[in-house]
Write an enzyme that holds these catalytic residues in place. Structure first.
Site, PDB file in Angstrom:
ATOM      1  N   THR A   1      12.052  28.642  22.621  1.00  0.00           N
ATOM      2  CA  THR A   1      12.959  29.587  21.965  1.00  0.00           C
ATOM      3  C   THR A   1      12.637  31.034  22.291  1.00  0.00           C
ATOM      4  O   THR A   1      13.534  31.873  22.436  1.00  0.00           O
ATOM      5  CB  THR A   1      12.864  29.386  20.429  1.00  0.00           C
ATOM      6  OG1 THR A   1      13.311  28.067  20.136  1.00  0.00           O
ATOM      7  CG2 THR A   1      13.725  30.378  19.676  1.00  0.00           C
TER       8      THR A   1
ATOM      9  N   THR B   1       7.920  25.885  20.422  1.00  0.00           N
ATOM     10  CA  THR B   1       7.057  25.553  19.283  1.00  0.00           C
ATOM     11  C   THR B   1       7.070  24.067  18.930  1.00  0.00           C
ATOM     12  O   THR B   1       6.120  23.570  18.328  1.00  0.00           O
ATOM     13  CB  THR B   1       7.478  26.347  18.028  1.00  0.00           C
ATOM     14  OG1 THR B   1       8.840  26.027  17.718  1.00  0.00           O
ATOM     15  CG2 THR B   1       7.326  27.834  18.246  1.00  0.00           C
ATOM     16  N   ASP B   2       8.141  23.360  19.304  1.00  0.00           N
ATOM     17  CA  ASP B   2       8.256  21.970  18.835  1.00  0.00           C
ATOM     18  C   ASP B   2       7.051  21.123  19.238  1.00  0.00           C
ATOM     19  O   ASP B   2       6.568  20.323  18.445  1.00  0.00           O
ATOM     20  CB  ASP B   2       9.549  21.329  19.352  1.00  0.00           C
ATOM     21  CG  ASP B   2      10.774  21.861  18.615  1.00  0.00           C
ATOM     22  OD1 ASP B   2      10.617  22.373  17.487  1.00  0.00           O
ATOM     23  OD2 ASP B   2      11.883  21.782  19.169  1.00  0.00           O
TER      24      ASP B   2
HETATM   25  N1  ASN Z   1      13.152  23.828  20.427  1.00  0.00           N
HETATM   26  C1  ASN Z   1      12.302  24.975  20.691  1.00  0.00           C
HETATM   27  C2  ASN Z   1      11.221  24.521  21.638  1.00  0.00           C
HETATM   28  O1  ASN Z   1      10.290  23.879  21.239  1.00  0.00           O
HETATM   29  C3  ASN Z   1      11.748  25.481  19.393  1.00  0.00           C
HETATM   30  C4  ASN Z   1      11.024  26.788  19.503  1.00  0.00           C
HETATM   31  O2  ASN Z   1      10.468  27.150  20.501  1.00  0.00           O
HETATM   32  N2  ASN Z   1      10.940  27.544  18.409  1.00  0.00           N
HETATM   33  O3  ASN Z   1      11.302  24.775  22.813  1.00  0.00           O
END
Ligand code: ASN
Length: 356
Positions: free
Chosen positions: A25, A105-106
């Site tokens: 993200t 973050t996932d």
């Molecule tokens: N879906 C995103 C990822 O993990 C979530 C994020 O980065 N906040 O790439």
């Protein structure tokens, strides 16, 4: 992998950091079907960092940027992505004083845990970060997170894989994502912070770091995770009424080589003996099985209750207070290395990188 871009002023590479942008993200831009990973990260990051107060800009280390191709949403990551990062960092290790991995973050905590096992004996910082909102979004946490990650990745004495997020530096192999929206999305349930931002200072607590706990020359283990990236290691979380045939459906598949079992509380199973039989059969077939708790905090103590007694006899290894990430990536790592079942079992029970 593509472009290498340098910050404007020159510094020899051994005084610089390497930023590896993998997606997530933090670098995403809006598209028709929703947010997608965006390019030109080096330029976008430079312009974001240019918004920091001058004193903070001056305190930033020089850095180079590598962008992976394809950039991914980290929900698509597999063990092969962990392997690529491990190898890329290992290949450039002595060229840079530290590394920052920009990641979605996932699955950020999964990548961090895997890197810890691959880069054992690391003698410099590897700091992963990401963001809950894209760099250019109003109120984004991205700039603060990268800023802190850069500062900690230039911290002498930090000698391990860490996560910096929302003012906190955490041991990578002890961290989990705990919130799907809040800026403080990560936590370390069973280990104190390695460092934190206090005002404008970035404070590292060396007594909690791996550097003082177990040291030696770097002894990286970079096995091939090919063959372990398509479901060969599984994770099974209990639910009330789980039946032995369901466990058997997972563990009986010949493609499965290892499993993380998430059990009740201190490590309890429903009292159906067929469940234990299924586990015993799977470990008898050479599958590496470990038990951790469904509770994010606390350890498993197999055998403390009658309901958990028998797990050790069925060949299930205690995962202690390990996170699902730490247990899963460790199984993957050990299964990718040469060696027999007993050797793997011994190493699983040994703390390799402060994961237990
Ligand atoms: N879906 C995103 C990822 O993990 C979530 C994020 O980065 N906040 O790439």
């Amino acid at each position: 992998m593509s472009t290498l871009t340098s910050l404007a002023y020159a510094a020899p590479t051994h005084e610089r950091l390497l930023i590896i942008y993998t997606g997530g993200t933090i670098g995403m831009l809006p598209a028709d079907g929703g947010l997608v990973p965006g390019g030109d990260f080096a330029e976008r990051l430079a312009s974001a960092l240019g918004q920091l107060p001058v004193a903070q800009q001056q305190a930033l280390p020089a850095y180079d940027v590598i962008s992976y191709s394809p950039l991914i949403d980290s929900s698509a990551a597999t063990a092969l992505n962990w392997q690529t990062l491990g190898r890329d960092i290992a290949a450039r290790l002595t060229d840079y004083r530290g590394f920052v991995v920009i990641h979605g973050t996932d699955t950020l905590s999964w990548t961090a845990a895997s890197l810890a096992y691959q880069l054992q004996g690391l003698d410099r910082p590897v700091v992963l970060t990401g963001a809950m909102l894209p760099l250019e979004a109003p109120g984004s946490d991205a700039l603060d997170n990268v800023h802190g990650a850069l500062r900690f990745a230039a911290t002498d004495g930090l000698q391990e894989v860490a996560i910096y997020f929302a003012n906190r530096l955490m041991r990578g192999v002890r961290s989990i994502k705990q919130h799907s929206e809040a800026p403080d999305a990560f936590t370390t349930p069973s280990y104190p912070l390695l460092g934190e931002r206090v005002g404008d200072d970035f404070v590292y607590y060396p007594s909690r770091g791996l550097g003082v706990q177990q040291r030696g020359a770097p002894r990286f283990e970079l096995p091939d995770y090919q063959g372990l990236h398509q479901g060969e290691v599984i994770r099974i979380a209990l639910w009330p009424g789980m039946a032995a045939w369901q466990l058997e459906a997972w563990l009986g598949d010949s493609r499965v080589k290892g499993a993380v079992l998430q059990l009740w509380g201190a490590g309890n199973l429903p009292s159906d003996p067929a469940l234990l039989d299924t586990l015993a059969v799977a470990s008898g077939e050479g599958k590496l099985l470990t038990a951790i708790s469904l509770c994010p905090e606390g350890s498993v103590h197999m055998g403390a209750y009658a309901a958990g007694h028998g797990l050790a006899e069925a060949g299930v290894l205690s995962g202690d207070a390990m996170t699902p990430e730490a247990a899963y990536t460790k199984l993957t790592h050990l299964l990718a290395l040469p060696g027999g079942l007993e050797h793997r079992r011994q190493r699983f029970l040994t703390a390799l990188v402060g994961e237990r």
